[in-house]
Design a protein around this motif. Sequence first.
Motif, PDB file in Angstrom:
ATOM      1  N   VAL A  24      55.878 -39.435 -30.421  1.00 59.63           N
ATOM      2  CA  VAL A  24      55.017 -38.443 -29.793  1.00 59.63           C
ATOM      3  C   VAL A  24      55.436 -37.037 -30.175  1.00 59.63           C
ATOM      4  O   VAL A  24      54.598 -36.202 -30.560  1.00 59.63           O
ATOM      5  CB  VAL A  24      55.018 -38.628 -28.257  1.00 59.63           C
ATOM      6  CG1 VAL A  24      54.340 -37.453 -27.567  1.00 59.63           C
ATOM      7  CG2 VAL A  24      54.329 -39.934 -27.883  1.00 59.63           C
ATOM      8  N   TYR A  25      56.729 -36.748 -30.093  1.00 62.46           N
ATOM      9  CA  TYR A  25      57.179 -35.383 -30.375  1.00 62.46           C
ATOM     10  C   TYR A  25      56.968 -35.023 -31.849  1.00 62.46           C
ATOM     11  O   TYR A  25      56.438 -33.955 -32.171  1.00 62.46           O
ATOM     12  CB  TYR A  25      58.654 -35.238 -29.996  1.00 62.46           C
ATOM     13  CG  TYR A  25      59.190 -33.856 -30.247  1.00 62.46           C
ATOM     14  CD1 TYR A  25      58.875 -32.802 -29.394  1.00 62.46           C
ATOM     15  CD2 TYR A  25      59.979 -33.588 -31.362  1.00 62.46           C
ATOM     16  CE1 TYR A  25      59.345 -31.520 -29.625  1.00 62.46           C
ATOM     17  CE2 TYR A  25      60.455 -32.307 -31.608  1.00 62.46           C
ATOM     18  CZ  TYR A  25      60.132 -31.279 -30.742  1.00 62.46           C
ATOM     19  OH  TYR A  25      60.595 -30.014 -30.986  1.00 62.46           O
ATOM     20  N   VAL A  26      57.384 -35.906 -32.747  1.00 63.65           N
ATOM     21  CA  VAL A  26      57.268 -35.615 -34.182  1.00 63.65           C
ATOM     22  C   VAL A  26      55.810 -35.515 -34.591  1.00 63.65           C
ATOM     23  O   VAL A  26      55.417 -34.601 -35.351  1.00 63.65           O
ATOM     24  CB  VAL A  26      58.012 -36.685 -35.004  1.00 63.65           C
ATOM     25  CG1 VAL A  26      57.748 -36.493 -36.502  1.00 63.65           C
ATOM     26  CG2 VAL A  26      59.506 -36.635 -34.719  1.00 63.65           C
ATOM     27  N   PHE A  27      54.970 -36.414 -34.085  1.00 60.26           N
ATOM     28  CA  PHE A  27      53.556 -36.388 -34.481  1.00 60.26           C
ATOM     29  C   PHE A  27      52.877 -35.109 -33.997  1.00 60.26           C
ATOM     30  O   PHE A  27      52.141 -34.458 -34.754  1.00 60.26           O
ATOM     31  CB  PHE A  27      52.835 -37.615 -33.918  1.00 60.26           C
ATOM     32  CG  PHE A  27      51.394 -37.681 -34.307  1.00 60.26           C
ATOM     33  CD1 PHE A  27      51.013 -38.201 -35.529  1.00 60.26           C
ATOM     34  CD2 PHE A  27      50.397 -37.212 -33.458  1.00 60.26           C
ATOM     35  CE1 PHE A  27      49.680 -38.256 -35.898  1.00 60.26           C
ATOM     36  CE2 PHE A  27      49.072 -37.261 -33.813  1.00 60.26           C
ATOM     37  CZ  PHE A  27      48.709 -37.787 -35.043  1.00 60.26           C
ATOM     38  N   CYS A  28      53.121 -34.745 -32.736  1.00 61.37           N
ATOM     39  CA  CYS A  28      52.497 -33.521 -32.217  1.00 61.37           C
ATOM     40  C   CYS A  28      53.019 -32.288 -32.942  1.00 61.37           C
ATOM     41  O   CYS A  28      52.275 -31.334 -33.184  1.00 61.37           O
ATOM     42  CB  CYS A  28      52.751 -33.402 -30.716  1.00 61.37           C
ATOM     43  SG  CYS A  28      51.875 -34.640 -29.722  1.00 61.37           S
ATOM     44  N   LEU A  29      54.287 -32.311 -33.314  1.00 62.28           N
ATOM     45  CA  LEU A  29      54.848 -31.174 -34.044  1.00 62.28           C
ATOM     46  C   LEU A  29      54.218 -31.052 -35.427  1.00 62.28           C
ATOM     47  O   LEU A  29      53.818 -29.956 -35.857  1.00 62.28           O
ATOM     48  CB  LEU A  29      56.366 -31.348 -34.159  1.00 62.28           C
ATOM     49  CG  LEU A  29      57.129 -30.202 -34.835  1.00 62.28           C
ATOM     50  CD1 LEU A  29      57.048 -28.942 -33.994  1.00 62.28           C
ATOM     51  CD2 LEU A  29      58.591 -30.608 -35.067  1.00 62.28           C
TER      52      LEU A  29
END
Length: 781
Positions: free
Chosen positions: A566-571
């Motif tokens: 979630v964090y990497v994709f949104c970033l």
Amino acid sequence: MDAIYVIFFIIIIVLLITNNNKLNSRIGELELKIIDLKNMIRGLNVPKPTVENQKTVIEPEVDYVVKPVSEKAPDIPLPPPPKAKEPEIERHIEVINDPFSNIRKTPKPEPVIEEPRLSFFERYPDLEKFIGENLINKIGIAILVLAIGFFVKYAIDNNWVGPAGRVGIGILCGGILIAIAHRLRNSYKAFSSVLVGGGLAIFYFTITLAYHEFHLFDQTVSFIILIVITCFAVALSMLYDKQELAVIALVGGMSSPFMVSNGSANYNALFIYLITLNAGLLVIAYFKSWRVLNITAFGLTVLVLAGIVYTLPVGAYQISFTYITVLYLMFFLINIAYNIRENKKFITSDFSILLINTALYFSTGLYLLTMMHDEQFRGLFSASIGALNLLFSFVLFRTKRAEINILYLLIGITLTFISLAAPIQLHGHFITLFWAAESVLLYWLYQKSSIKLIRLVSLLIWIAMLLSLMMDWSQLYISQDVRFAIIANKGFITTVFSAICTWVLYAFASKSHENGPLISPAIYNYVAIILLFCSGALEINHQFLNRYPATDLNILYLMLYLPAFVYVFCLITDRFFTTKMSRGVIVGIYAATITVYLLLTPEFFSLQSSMFIAHTADTSHFVAHWIGAIFILLIFYALIKVCRVCFQAYIKPISWILSAGIVLFLSLEICLLSNLLFYTKGTTMDHIETVYIKTALPVIWGVLSFALMWLGMRYKIRVLRIISLTLFTITLVKLFVFDIENIPAAGKIAAFFCLGVLLLIISFMYQKVKVIIADDGEPKS
């Protein structure tokens, strides 16, 4: 005097209304009476008219001529009027000498003529035309055919004519109708067409009765006669240029084999007859754009073949495959012949028949190959359909007479069936790969051709791909005993490929500007994200369940994968993609990730306990949990940044929720860390956790309260200070009510000392910055 004038005006108006025809003859008499009145008035002492009276009198315009009358008015001697008053009296008389002026000036209202109510057929002229020109004559010809039938039956019942005579009467009646229709073909085209249809129907039924009832002809002769009637009907349809007659001929031709059927199945003869009949239809299609005829022929042929193919004997599959291939080619040519010859535009029905024709041929071919036990040739059969359509597209392209859309369609069919060869020849999960690629291909063809049918088919195939993918998941991942290679396995590759194709569909759909899309492009985007996430989640879950059974390590690594993804994709999406997700969606994803993580925290305690006590797995695996916790902290930070920028209107409830989440998360994680640091063989996990809750937890909450207080003062956010004081209150209540008993002296001293120091610092901070916090401004961004 005014009363006398009013009375005379009323009399005159009544006379005008009641006797308009005698008005002209009485005008003279009325003039005589007026002259008498003038003479009488001159003899009277008339007062001088005042200014007010003159204002109320309208001087009329005399615009008529009095006609002379036959009788002469009698002379009546009048006394001489006073000279001084004569001009005024005469002027006054001139003012009132035309009593008809108001009547003449007021236009007579025209009588309102009420329009007659239209009848039903006058209000609906097209309906009247349909009934009069189409419906009535068809009902009439049907009644006439029935009448002829009743007459023939009556004659038969009374033995007036023999079998041959009965057949002759039927043929004669049909011939008479056709002759009359031919006579009227130029003046009454629609009526003559109906008569021809009735005559042809009589021919068909007469020959059928001659074969079944009277046995005048054998099966072969009867069949030949019916074919001749069909050819005659086709010739009439071409002569009259009537599509209806061609449809009648087609229905009669399709029905002919069943009219003379004796119950035995002669498949070769029936296939040859269908090919011959459709060959004649191909000739018609080359010269006429009769799409209704083409659709009818296609539908009837499919119905006949459906009844034939599934009742074939074992030895007839191979020859039937050849016949069906010939019919497939014929219907392909029938639906493109006229448009190619005249360089006309293809419409939706043309594309639909071509697609349905190809799909039915493909499914029937697969069925026949399966029945012949030649499944090894199914991939070759699929590739051959693709190659055949490629040949068609090449020939049409060289002729330079074909519309560009038909070329796109043939190219799409080519790529589809060439791609389909592999999944058909191999295993089921390749079907998912093919459908994913085909949905992208069809959407690309739709953008090039603007044929909305192709976009609809692309959507349907994409939905079928999702269903097929779920079936693949159930087959691949439901069993824990089958071990796959890590990453390089069909389940992971199929899911990633489906996600990529779905995202390409999103890219195509977001760039197109057509009106009324079937689904929002954002749906493709969200589904692609879900599929990409599922590819890794299913892989992690299956691999750990298969390689580390009964350890629950799959949950540990899934809770690392979820926040990291979630964090990497949104970033990446926020920094490198021009089309970004909405802030509301991002907040929802962050919040859902944190919620799932917190709900699974009891599993972490259980897993840690089993590692330490039961030694179910190596404790080094717990490092994955700490990495996941770091990503959760990063998600908390990203969530706070988004909420401060985009949700200022809801900052108070959001602050309470986020503060509670952070406090809960840190409290649980530090508890897990304390278990890891203080566990020994001589101590129990329950004892460590009890000490942590009663001594360390108040200190942690006090530190967090201090941090919230500092943030509230630093950024002048009053709600954070209130949350800090609330958390301090809860900590003190917990410490003095629940934690004061049964805790070690060292822990009690440490807890009270830390809390006391923190409270003093906070009090000092309040005194130091009381001027600043007295008037809170807007929080700094």
